[in-house]
Design an enzyme around this catalytic site. Structure first.
Site, PDB file in Angstrom:
ATOM      1  N   GLU A 245      -2.122 -64.442  61.787  1.00  0.00           N
ATOM      2  CA  GLU A 245      -3.465 -64.668  62.311  1.00  0.00           C
ATOM      3  C   GLU A 245      -4.331 -65.406  61.304  1.00  0.00           C
ATOM      4  O   GLU A 245      -5.006 -66.396  61.641  1.00  0.00           O
ATOM      5  CB  GLU A 245      -4.102 -63.329  62.692  1.00  0.00           C
ATOM      6  CG  GLU A 245      -3.464 -62.656  63.892  1.00  0.00           C
ATOM      7  CD  GLU A 245      -4.021 -61.272  64.145  1.00  0.00           C
ATOM      8  OE1 GLU A 245      -5.137 -60.993  63.637  1.00  0.00           O
ATOM      9  OE2 GLU A 245      -3.368 -60.464  64.821  1.00  0.00           O
TER      10      GLU A 245
ATOM     11  N   TYR B 203       2.717 -55.249  62.001  1.00  0.00           N
ATOM     12  CA  TYR B 203       1.286 -55.384  61.737  1.00  0.00           C
ATOM     13  C   TYR B 203       0.998 -56.304  60.546  1.00  0.00           C
ATOM     14  O   TYR B 203       0.173 -57.217  60.667  1.00  0.00           O
ATOM     15  CB  TYR B 203       0.664 -54.002  61.537  1.00  0.00           C
ATOM     16  CG  TYR B 203      -0.845 -54.013  61.516  1.00  0.00           C
ATOM     17  CD1 TYR B 203      -1.559 -54.383  62.662  1.00  0.00           C
ATOM     18  CD2 TYR B 203      -1.551 -53.673  60.376  1.00  0.00           C
ATOM     19  CE1 TYR B 203      -2.939 -54.399  62.652  1.00  0.00           C
ATOM     20  CE2 TYR B 203      -2.934 -53.691  60.353  1.00  0.00           C
ATOM     21  CZ  TYR B 203      -3.623 -54.060  61.495  1.00  0.00           C
ATOM     22  OH  TYR B 203      -4.993 -54.090  61.481  1.00  0.00           O
TER      23      TYR B 203
END
Length: 288
Positions: free
Chosen positions: A221, A214
């Protein structure tokens, strides 16, 4: 004399009833016993199932069938992403990763829109507050950044992005290969919906791989959004300038900047939620 003889035979036969467990069969013992002997009542019949309960049972079967098909289909999609990524890395390096996985990635990630609908309709226990930002964020990266700006395809951050979305390490009998976090996730739910249980090792992977994947995915991102900024400004893609008949303007660059800034409050919230889910799931597994 005849009457006396008949009376004595009757008394003798009466006392013989004791051998059947009635004791000495005196009238004072037999009469109450006879009064208490009652025929067995007929067995009580259960009422037939109501129409509402039958419909609920049918709905449960259909729900399980639907989620079983959905999770296995998406699992296959992410398995294809994983395999294509591995082959591209081995043959041509990270520059070729996106071209190899694009079609499978678009399918697998877009199918996740259904998870938002599942949460809204209450078909799953996942809250909308955690499902919506996670799915929309990944859809924005998939379509709004990678698909919209081909200049980002060959960047090295694409590889850790797909790895973070897709990867956890496992070993088969003949080689080490990389499966994905989504493969674990959808295989977990596929097995659960199909067979009603999940292996303990898969449960642990489902609620543990995010600890590494994560944060790596979040950094990738944000990095890819930043890398796309110059191309957004140069192309003015998805921008609406003034004047126009709607008297409305939209700048995709500032919109993307706003979404990138949302990572600051959203990331800790989602991470805390996932840690809480992990603690709850693993503690429940220990008690069962």
């Amino acid at each position: 004399m005849v009457m006396l003889k008949s009376f004595l035979e009757f008394v003798t036969e009466w006392r013989g009833w004791g051998q059947f467990g009635i004791g000495d069969a005196t009238p004072t013992r037999i009469w109450p016993l006879a009064m208490t002997l009652k025929p067995n009542p007929s067995p009580r019949r259960l009422p037939p199932p109501s129409r509402s309960s039958a419909m609920a049972a049918d709905g449960s079967v259909l729900r399980r069938l639907y989620f079983s098909v959905y999770n296995w289909v998406v699992f296959i999609g992410w398995a294809q992403v994983s395999l294509s990524m591995i082959l591209a890395l081995l043959d041509d390096g990270h520059e070729a990763v996106y071209a190899a996985i694009e079609r499978h990635l678009l399918f697998a990630q877009t199918a996740a829109i259904m998870e938002i609908l599942h949460s809204i309709l209450g078909l799953v226990r996942s809250p909308v507050s955690s499902t919506l930002p996670q799915i929309t964020g990944r859809l924005f990266i998939t379509w709004g950044i990678l698909w919209s700006f081909p200049e980002t395809h060959s960047h090295i951050l694409v590889t850790p992005l797909i790895i973070s979305w897709s990867i956890t390490e496992s070993i088969t009998s003949w080689k080490i290969y990389y499966n994905s976090l989504q493969v674990i996730r959808y295989s977990f739910f596929g097995i659960k919906e199909s067979f009603g249980f999940t292996p303990s090792w898969l449960l642990w992977l489902r609620y543990s791989t995010f600890i590494v994947c994560y944060p790596v995915g979040m950094v990738s991102e944000v990095g890819l959004i930043y890398i796309a900024f110059p191309f957004m400004k140069a192309s003015e893609k998805y921008c609406i300038g003034m004047p126009n008949k709607w008297n409305f303007s939209f700048d995709y660059f500032y919109f993307s900047t706003f979404l990138m800034a949302l990572y600051v409050p959203v990331f800790p919230y989602l991470l805390r939620h996932m840690v809480a889910q992990r603690k709850k799931a693993l503690s429940k597994a220990k008690t069962t």
